[in-house]
Scaffold this motif. Structure first.
Motif, mmCIF file in Angstrom:
data_model
loop_
_atom_site.group_PDB
_atom_site.id
_atom_site.type_symbol
_atom_site.label_atom_id
_atom_site.label_comp_id
_atom_site.label_asym_id
_atom_site.label_seq_id
_atom_site.Cartn_x
_atom_site.Cartn_y
_atom_site.Cartn_z
ATOM 1 N N SER A 156 0.815 -1.209 0.000
ATOM 2 C CA SER A 156 0.000 0.000 0.000
ATOM 3 C C SER A 156 0.853 1.264 0.000
ATOM 4 O O SER A 156 0.335 2.346 0.199
ATOM 5 C CB SER A 156 -0.921 0.007 1.213
ATOM 6 N N GLY A 157 2.139 1.138 -0.271
ATOM 7 C CA GLY A 157 3.054 2.272 -0.213
ATOM 8 C C GLY A 157 2.755 3.337 -1.253
ATOM 9 O O GLY A 157 2.332 4.439 -0.934
ATOM 10 N N ALA A 158 2.973 3.043 -2.507
ATOM 11 C CA ALA A 158 2.764 4.018 -3.580
ATOM 12 C C ALA A 158 1.378 3.822 -4.187
ATOM 13 O O ALA A 158 0.923 2.709 -4.390
ATOM 14 C CB ALA A 158 3.820 3.853 -4.648
ATOM 15 N N LYS A 159 0.731 4.916 -4.478
ATOM 16 C CA LYS A 159 -0.636 4.846 -5.013
ATOM 17 C C LYS A 159 -0.659 4.535 -6.500
ATOM 18 O O LYS A 159 -1.531 3.856 -6.988
ATOM 19 C CB LYS A 159 -1.377 6.165 -4.753
ATOM 20 N N SER A 160 0.305 5.061 -7.258
ATOM 21 C CA SER A 160 0.327 4.788 -8.693
ATOM 22 C C SER A 160 1.750 4.855 -9.211
ATOM 23 O O SER A 160 2.634 5.427 -8.590
ATOM 24 C CB SER A 160 -0.544 5.790 -9.446
ATOM 25 N N ALA A 161 1.962 4.285 -10.371
ATOM 26 C CA ALA A 161 3.290 4.288 -10.966
ATOM 27 C C ALA A 161 3.693 5.693 -11.403
ATOM 28 O O ALA A 161 4.858 6.057 -11.353
ATOM 29 C CB ALA A 161 3.331 3.345 -12.160
ATOM 30 N N SER A 162 2.747 6.511 -11.828
ATOM 31 C CA SER A 162 3.075 7.863 -12.270
ATOM 32 C C SER A 162 3.522 8.724 -11.098
ATOM 33 O O SER A 162 4.309 9.653 -11.265
ATOM 34 C CB SER A 162 1.881 8.497 -12.981
ATOM 35 N N ALA A 163 3.039 8.429 -9.900
ATOM 36 C CA ALA A 163 3.471 9.181 -8.730
ATOM 37 C C ALA A 163 4.896 8.785 -8.337
ATOM 38 O O ALA A 163 5.660 9.612 -7.857
ATOM 39 C CB ALA A 163 2.523 8.930 -7.571
ATOM 40 N N ARG A 164 5.259 7.526 -8.569
ATOM 41 C CA ARG A 164 6.605 7.082 -8.234
ATOM 42 C C ARG A 164 7.633 7.554 -9.248
ATOM 43 O O ARG A 164 8.750 7.881 -8.893
ATOM 44 C CB ARG A 164 6.658 5.555 -8.180
ATOM 45 N N TYR A 165 7.279 7.554 -10.530
ATOM 46 C CA TYR A 165 8.218 7.890 -11.593
ATOM 47 C C TYR A 165 7.678 9.031 -12.446
ATOM 48 O O TYR A 165 7.313 8.836 -13.607
ATOM 49 C CB TYR A 165 8.474 6.667 -12.482
ATOM 50 N N PRO A 166 7.630 10.239 -11.926
ATOM 51 C CA PRO A 166 7.053 11.340 -12.697
ATOM 52 C C PRO A 166 7.929 11.764 -13.879
ATOM 53 O O PRO A 166 7.435 12.313 -14.849
ATOM 54 C CB PRO A 166 6.934 12.471 -11.686
ATOM 55 N N GLU A 167 9.246 11.495 -13.830
ATOM 56 C CA GLU A 167 10.124 11.927 -14.902
ATOM 57 C C GLU A 167 10.139 10.973 -16.091
ATOM 58 O O GLU A 167 10.725 11.267 -17.113
ATOM 59 C CB GLU A 167 11.549 12.102 -14.377
ATOM 60 N N GLU A 168 9.507 9.823 -15.959
ATOM 61 C CA GLU A 168 9.482 8.845 -17.037
ATOM 62 C C GLU A 168 8.567 9.339 -18.159
ATOM 63 O O GLU A 168 7.393 9.641 -17.935
ATOM 64 C CB GLU A 168 8.979 7.509 -16.503
ATOM 65 N N PRO A 169 9.067 9.423 -19.389
ATOM 66 C CA PRO A 169 8.248 9.935 -20.489
ATOM 67 C C PRO A 169 7.165 8.937 -20.899
ATOM 68 O O PRO A 169 7.307 7.732 -20.715
ATOM 69 C CB PRO A 169 9.246 10.128 -21.624
ATOM 70 N N ALA A 170 6.105 9.458 -21.461
ATOM 71 C CA ALA A 170 5.026 8.606 -21.955
ATOM 72 C C ALA A 170 5.496 7.899 -23.221
ATOM 73 O O ALA A 170 6.360 8.389 -23.937
ATOM 74 C CB ALA A 170 3.796 9.447 -22.254
ATOM 75 N N GLU A 171 4.924 6.735 -23.504
ATOM 76 C CA GLU A 171 5.308 5.991 -24.699
ATOM 77 C C GLU A 171 4.830 6.740 -25.936
ATOM 78 O O GLU A 171 3.698 7.210 -26.002
ATOM 79 C CB GLU A 171 4.688 4.599 -24.664
ATOM 80 N N PRO A 172 5.697 6.843 -26.952
ATOM 81 C CA PRO A 172 5.306 7.567 -28.166
ATOM 82 C C PRO A 172 4.162 6.867 -28.898
ATOM 83 O O PRO A 172 3.973 5.661 -28.781
ATOM 84 C CB PRO A 172 6.560 7.556 -29.027
ATOM 85 N N ASP A 173 3.452 7.636 -29.671
ATOM 86 C CA ASP A 173 2.326 7.119 -30.437
ATOM 87 C C ASP A 173 2.830 6.618 -31.790
ATOM 88 O O ASP A 173 3.319 7.382 -32.611
ATOM 89 C CB ASP A 173 1.290 8.223 -30.642
ATOM 90 N N TYR A 174 2.743 5.311 -32.021
ATOM 91 C CA TYR A 174 3.207 4.714 -33.262
ATOM 92 C C TYR A 174 2.059 4.376 -34.202
ATOM 93 O O TYR A 174 2.246 3.660 -35.171
ATOM 94 C CB TYR A 174 3.988 3.426 -32.964
ATOM 95 N N SER A 175 0.882 4.885 -33.951
ATOM 96 C CA SER A 175 -0.279 4.516 -34.754
ATOM 97 C C SER A 175 -0.158 4.972 -36.206
ATOM 98 O O SER A 175 -0.741 4.358 -37.090
ATOM 99 C CB SER A 175 -1.551 5.092 -34.137
ATOM 100 N N GLU A 176 0.589 6.008 -36.480
ATOM 101 C CA GLU A 176 0.715 6.480 -37.865
ATOM 102 C C GLU A 176 1.528 5.512 -38.716
ATOM 103 O O GLU A 176 1.426 5.515 -39.934
ATOM 104 C CB GLU A 176 1.357 7.865 -37.902
#
Length: 76
Positions: free
Chosen positions: A34-54
């Motif tokens: 129950s330590g961290a609530k979400s992964a984004s709260a633990r690793y805020p500097e991690e970039p989002a995955e790029p959109d490869y749909s094109e």
């Protein structure tokens, strides 16, 4: 070491592993789960995955039968 002694040792080790009950610290486990609530709260500097749909169907017409080997593949 003879086969009998080797087998007895393996049996002894398997029995020790089967019945081994370490002391479990349930409060530490609860804190860890129950330590961290979400992964984004633990690793805020991690970039989002790029959109490869094109690029998804850019080459689909060229490689239509990519997995089709004509039925000549031998299995077994």
């Amino acid at each position: 070491m003879g086969r009998g002694r080797q087998k007895a040792k393996a049996t002894k080790q398997a029995r020790e592993m089967k019945y081994f009950t370490p002391n479990t610290d349930y409060s530490a486990l609860q804190r860890e789960l129950s330590g961290a609530k979400s992964a984004s709260a633990r690793y805020p500097e991690e970039p989002a995955e790029p959109d490869y749909s094109e690029y998804e169907d850019k080459y689909a017409d060229q490689f239509d039968d990519w997995d089709d080997d004509g039925g000549t593949r031998r299995i077994g």
